[in-house]
Design an enzyme around this catalytic site. Structure first.
Site, short mmCIF file in Angstrom:
data_model
loop_
_atom_site.label_atom_id
_atom_site.label_comp_id
_atom_site.label_asym_id
_atom_site.label_seq_id
_atom_site.Cartn_x
_atom_site.Cartn_y
_atom_site.Cartn_z
N ARG A 151 0.83 -1.21 0.00
CA ARG A 151 0.00 0.00 0.00
C ARG A 151 0.87 1.26 0.00
NH1 ARG A 151 -4.63 0.66 4.50
NH2 ARG A 151 -2.83 1.00 5.85
N LYS A 253 -2.70 6.64 1.58
CA LYS A 253 -2.59 7.03 2.98
C LYS A 253 -1.62 8.21 3.13
CE LYS A 253 -2.70 4.63 7.44
NZ LYS A 253 -4.12 4.87 7.70
N GLU A 289 -16.27 6.66 4.21
CA GLU A 289 -15.63 6.04 5.36
C GLU A 289 -15.69 6.98 6.55
OE1 GLU A 289 -11.06 6.16 5.31
OE2 GLU A 289 -11.55 6.01 3.19
#
Length: 407
Positions: A151, A253, A289
């Protein structure tokens, strides 16, 4: 490399617990690179002469030494999700267009950055989060660290940054955890939260990728993320402010994603809510989210969660819960999920590295409050939480091959 943007002035926090430092530590992983106390390290920082935690006073690098180190002297029953200084951090650097190499452990402490560092001026930075758990036999378990590595690689490409390889990332995590082994809570008392950072540390004035990058890992023992613990949390749906936009960076992220939620989150907490659930910014009716975790909606035997489409972070706990749920016989759908479906759900829960699985007790949307049972876990979320946490802590057989054991 710019010497103004290197680590300096490390403050050895072991002085806070001088009675807890013992004399040996077995590093069974030969790839773990320990700091060389006989010479100055390649990066600029101050190193005290005291013997560090759990290292042999004769030879801190001798393999096969008998472990005599004790756990850190803190109240393990009172751990929250707050920062606790530990012993070591890991650092690795590279220049623009180069590759990361020669990473090493350093005493934990403050870092020194140029005021013109890319991460400070233009937010060129990413972070990851994963955990280590202590088993009853004293060995440690990491949960799917290679997923975090992949990721970060994906996020680095979006942010025009180089990234450590999967092997470099995982080896650095192992080294950092082993060096801070005494900070891993006893079984059932929490976990060691691991925070890898990737940032543009080189000086840059005009808007451009940084000329130098730093990969850094630090750790902290933690308990529950929400003050409620595993009790149900209470969310408010935010329909004016948005976490991410199509084509933006919501799916990686990057550090900027999290500062953007602070205004709505702070306002929600001031009103007594645990956190905020965000909607899509186009039609303002589809779930995205929560500030730092993914959302799941249960109706009968079907579990639905918003599809990953560029504005939602692909959570590793989210991915794991989907696989666990399917293995338990649930039908899992990744698709657009509306607010109306949320309000009509039998059960709602959140997932994330920090929260693992957190039951939602109520949702408030435009003044309307819907309760899902505020006594504790719902039947579905409790079942999934039980399976996943037992896997993470080594209490059941890992048929998924998700854990990495360190001794």
């Amino acid at each position: 490399m710019e010497r103004s943007a290197v680590f300096g002035g490390l403050q050895p926090n072991y002085l806070l617990y001088p009675s807890r430092y013992s004399t040996s530590l077995p590093f069974s992983d030969h790839r773990t690179r320990l700091p060389n106390f006989s010479r100055p390290p390649s990066l600029s920082f101050k190193l005290q002469k005291q013997v560090p935690s759990c290292y042999s006073a004769v030879s801190p690098f001798k393999r096969g030494a008998t472990e005599t180190c004790e756990l850190a002297d803190i109240d393990w029953d009172d751990l929250g999700f707050t920062y606790v200084p530990t012993d070591y951090m890991y650092s690795m650097k590279c220049t623009k267009g180069g590759n990361f190499s020669k990473g090493e452990l350093q005493r934990f402490g403050n870092i020194e950055l140029s005021p013109s560092a890319g991460v400070l001026n233009y937010g060129q930075g990413l972070f990851e989060g994963l955990k280590a758990y202590r088993k009853e036999d004293g060995n440690l378990l990491l949960f799917r660290p290679e997923e975090n590595a992949m990721r970060m690689i994906m996020g680095a490409e979006r942010m025009c940054m180089p990234s450590p390889t999967v092997e470099q990332f995982v080896d650095a995590v192992k080294a950092t955890v082993l060096a801070n082994k005494r900070w891993v809570p006893p079984p059932g008392k929490g976990s060691l939260y691991i925070r890898p950072l990737l940032m543009g540390s080189g000086a840059v004035l005009g808007l451009a990728p940084s000329p130098e990058y730093t990969f850094l890992i630090y750790v902290s023992p933690v308990g529950n993320y929400f003050k409620e613990g595993v009790a149900p949390i209470h969310l408010i749906v935010e329909y004016e402010l948005h976490r991410a936009t199509p084509g933006g960076t919501g799916g990686v992220k990057t550090i900027g994603n999290y500062a953007a939620v602070l205004k709505a989150q702070s306002a929600a907490k001031a009103r007594g809510f645990s956190d905020v659930l965000y909607l899509d910014c186009v039609q303002k009716k589809y779930l995205e989210e929560v500030s730092s975790c993914n959302i799941f909606v249960v109706k009968g035997n079907t579990i639905s969660t918003p599809a990953i489409k560029g504005t939602i972070l692909p959570g590793i706990t989210r991915k794991s819960i989907i696989d666990v749920a399917r293995s338990q016989g649930f039908q899992v759908e990744e698709r657009l999920v509306t607010v109306d479906e949320l309000l009509d759900a039998d059960e709602v829960f959140c997932t994330g590295t920090a929260v693992v699985v957190s039951p939602v007790g109520s949702i408030t949307y435009k003044g309307k409050r819907v309760s899902y049972g505020e006594e504790g876990f719902g039947a579905v979320s409790e079942q999934l939480y039980s399976v996943l946490t037992k896997l993470q802590m080594g209490l059941i057989e890992d048929k998924m091959n998700w854990t990495v054991e360190l001794s």
